[in-house]
Write a protein that holds these residues in place. Structure first.
Motif, PDB file in Angstrom:
ATOM      1  N   SER A 198     -53.779 -29.830   8.744  1.00 47.81           N
ATOM      2  CA  SER A 198     -52.787 -30.889   9.067  1.00 47.81           C
ATOM      3  C   SER A 198     -51.446 -30.434   8.266  1.00 47.81           C
ATOM      4  CB  SER A 198     -53.392 -32.238   8.904  1.00 47.81           C
ATOM      5  OG  SER A 198     -54.628 -32.556   9.508  1.00 47.81           O
ATOM      6  N   ARG A 199     -50.566 -30.413   8.550  1.00 48.69           N
ATOM      7  CA  ARG A 199     -49.355 -30.502   8.241  1.00 48.69           C
ATOM      8  C   ARG A 199     -48.416 -31.579   8.662  1.00 48.69           C
ATOM      9  NH1 ARG A 199     -47.709 -23.863   7.910  1.00 48.69           N
ATOM     10  NH2 ARG A 199     -49.583 -23.202   6.432  1.00 48.69           N
ATOM     11  N   ARG A 245     -47.797 -31.641  23.392  1.00 47.84           N
ATOM     12  CA  ARG A 245     -46.602 -31.963  23.326  1.00 47.84           C
ATOM     13  C   ARG A 245     -46.113 -31.408  24.531  1.00 47.84           C
ATOM     14  NH1 ARG A 245     -44.934 -32.993  17.219  1.00 47.84           N
ATOM     15  NH2 ARG A 245     -45.735 -35.097  17.017  1.00 47.84           N
ATOM     16  N   ALA A 254     -50.854 -36.577  17.963  1.00 46.11           N
ATOM     17  CA  ALA A 254     -50.711 -35.216  18.816  1.00 46.11           C
ATOM     18  C   ALA A 254     -50.500 -35.584  20.247  1.00 46.11           C
ATOM     19  CB  ALA A 254     -52.158 -34.487  18.712  1.00 46.11           C
ATOM     20  N   ASP A 278     -52.745 -24.660  18.358  1.00 46.75           N
ATOM     21  CA  ASP A 278     -51.959 -25.709  17.661  1.00 46.75           C
ATOM     22  C   ASP A 278     -52.101 -27.202  18.556  1.00 46.75           C
ATOM     23  OD1 ASP A 278     -49.950 -27.625  16.873  1.00 46.75           O
ATOM     24  OD2 ASP A 278     -48.544 -25.951  16.352  1.00 46.75           O
ATOM     25  N   GLU A 323     -48.339 -32.187  12.440  1.00 48.84           N
ATOM     26  CA  GLU A 323     -49.055 -31.119  13.107  1.00 48.84           C
ATOM     27  C   GLU A 323     -50.405 -30.924  12.675  1.00 48.84           C
ATOM     28  OE1 GLU A 323     -46.857 -29.678  15.229  1.00 48.84           O
ATOM     29  OE2 GLU A 323     -45.591 -31.262  14.521  1.00 48.84           O
ATOM     30  N   SER A 331     -53.754 -28.274  13.808  1.00 45.44           N
ATOM     31  CA  SER A 331     -54.117 -27.281  14.397  1.00 45.44           C
ATOM     32  C   SER A 331     -56.032 -27.266  14.141  1.00 45.44           C
ATOM     33  CB  SER A 331     -53.759 -25.944  13.540  1.00 45.44           C
ATOM     34  OG  SER A 331     -52.338 -25.576  13.937  1.00 45.44           O
ATOM     35  N   THR A 339     -51.269 -30.230  18.460  1.00 43.59           N
ATOM     36  CA  THR A 339     -49.850 -30.824  18.546  1.00 43.59           C
ATOM     37  C   THR A 339     -49.325 -30.457  19.719  1.00 43.59           C
ATOM     38  OG1 THR A 339     -50.153 -31.876  16.280  1.00 43.59           O
ATOM     39  CG2 THR A 339     -48.027 -32.054  17.571  1.00 43.59           C
ATOM     40  N   ARG A 340     -48.842 -28.952  19.384  1.00 41.38           N
ATOM     41  CA  ARG A 340     -47.765 -28.342  20.190  1.00 41.38           C
ATOM     42  C   ARG A 340     -48.439 -28.040  21.781  1.00 41.38           C
ATOM     43  NH1 ARG A 340     -45.787 -22.082  19.606  1.00 41.38           N
ATOM     44  NH2 ARG A 340     -44.999 -21.689  21.755  1.00 41.38           N
TER      45      ARG A 340
END
Length: 217
Positions: A79-80, A112, A32, A106, A83, A85, A108-109
């Motif tokens: 977790s995907r 980033r 992440a 999210d 990614e 959340s 990770t988003r």
């Protein structure tokens, strides 16, 4: 201080179909965007903080730090691939109903995209009203510009006042004491929208949703 730990469970289906993690538990997580030291932290709109770091073998771990007064709140973690959340249980129904943007959780988003705690002290939001009423800024939020098309506004919510922001947002979206604010939906004010505003001609921009339309990357 809650300890870091590794785990293997993840939400493989919809969040409502699996039990949430207890507050403060730590589990293995996908990458992440940690900093150069292998650590990263992001404060969610609920005031809860998600810490991500790497162990000695370079494997990422996540620890959830509940916000003030939220020690009994449980969390859904999904977790995907790469990614991650993390959704607090009291926010999950609003996310599932489409009233609250899933991008706000999210991890990770957020990291980033430059929304981590090391990058900025606030969370940019788009607060949409209802056809009958213009949305007001939540407590702890500051209007940065009105958005007439949404009967609402772009708002910055200070992370150090996230508890007040969340109490106001949740109450408004669920028809509580501040429901008179007229809030219909709340989104992350994503960077994709700003990029379109700069790079896409006006007519094309309107076809994609126009200025002020929340980015849903």
């Amino acid at each position: 201080m809650r300890r870091w730990a590794k785990g293997t469970a993840a939400l493989a289906a919809a969040m409502a179909m699996a039990p949430p993690y207890g507050a403060g538990t730590a589990h293995a997580a996908p990458p992440a965007a940690p900093d150069a030291g292998g650590r990263a932290t992001v404060t969610l709109i609920t005031g809860d903080r998600v810490h991500v770091r790497e162990d000695a073998g370079g494997r990422p771990l996540v620890r959830i730090e509940p916000g003030a007064g939220r020690g009994k709140v449980a969390f859904y973690r999904r977790s995907r691939g790469a990614e991650l959340s993390v959704v607090p249980a009291d926010a999950a129904p609003l996310v599932a109903a489409g009233r609250l943007d899933a991008a706000l959780f999210d991890v990770t988003r957020l990291l980033r995209g430059g929304y981590g705690d090391g990058a900025r002290p606030d969370i940019p939001l788009i607060v949409a009203g209802t056809p009958a009423r213009r949305a007001a800024a939540p407590a702890g939020g500051t209007v940065t510009r009105p958005l007439a098309a949404l009967n609402g506004a772009a708002v910055t919510a200070r992370k150090d006042r996230a508890a007040s922001v969340w109490a106001s947002v949740r109450s408004s979206l669920t028809g509580g004491a501040t429901a008179a604010s007229g809030t219909g939906r709340v989104w992350l004010d994503g960077r994709v929208r700003a990029t379109l505003d700069r790079s896409v001609p006006g007519s094309a921009r309107r076809r994609r949703g126009g200025p002020g339309t929340p980015a849903r990357a």
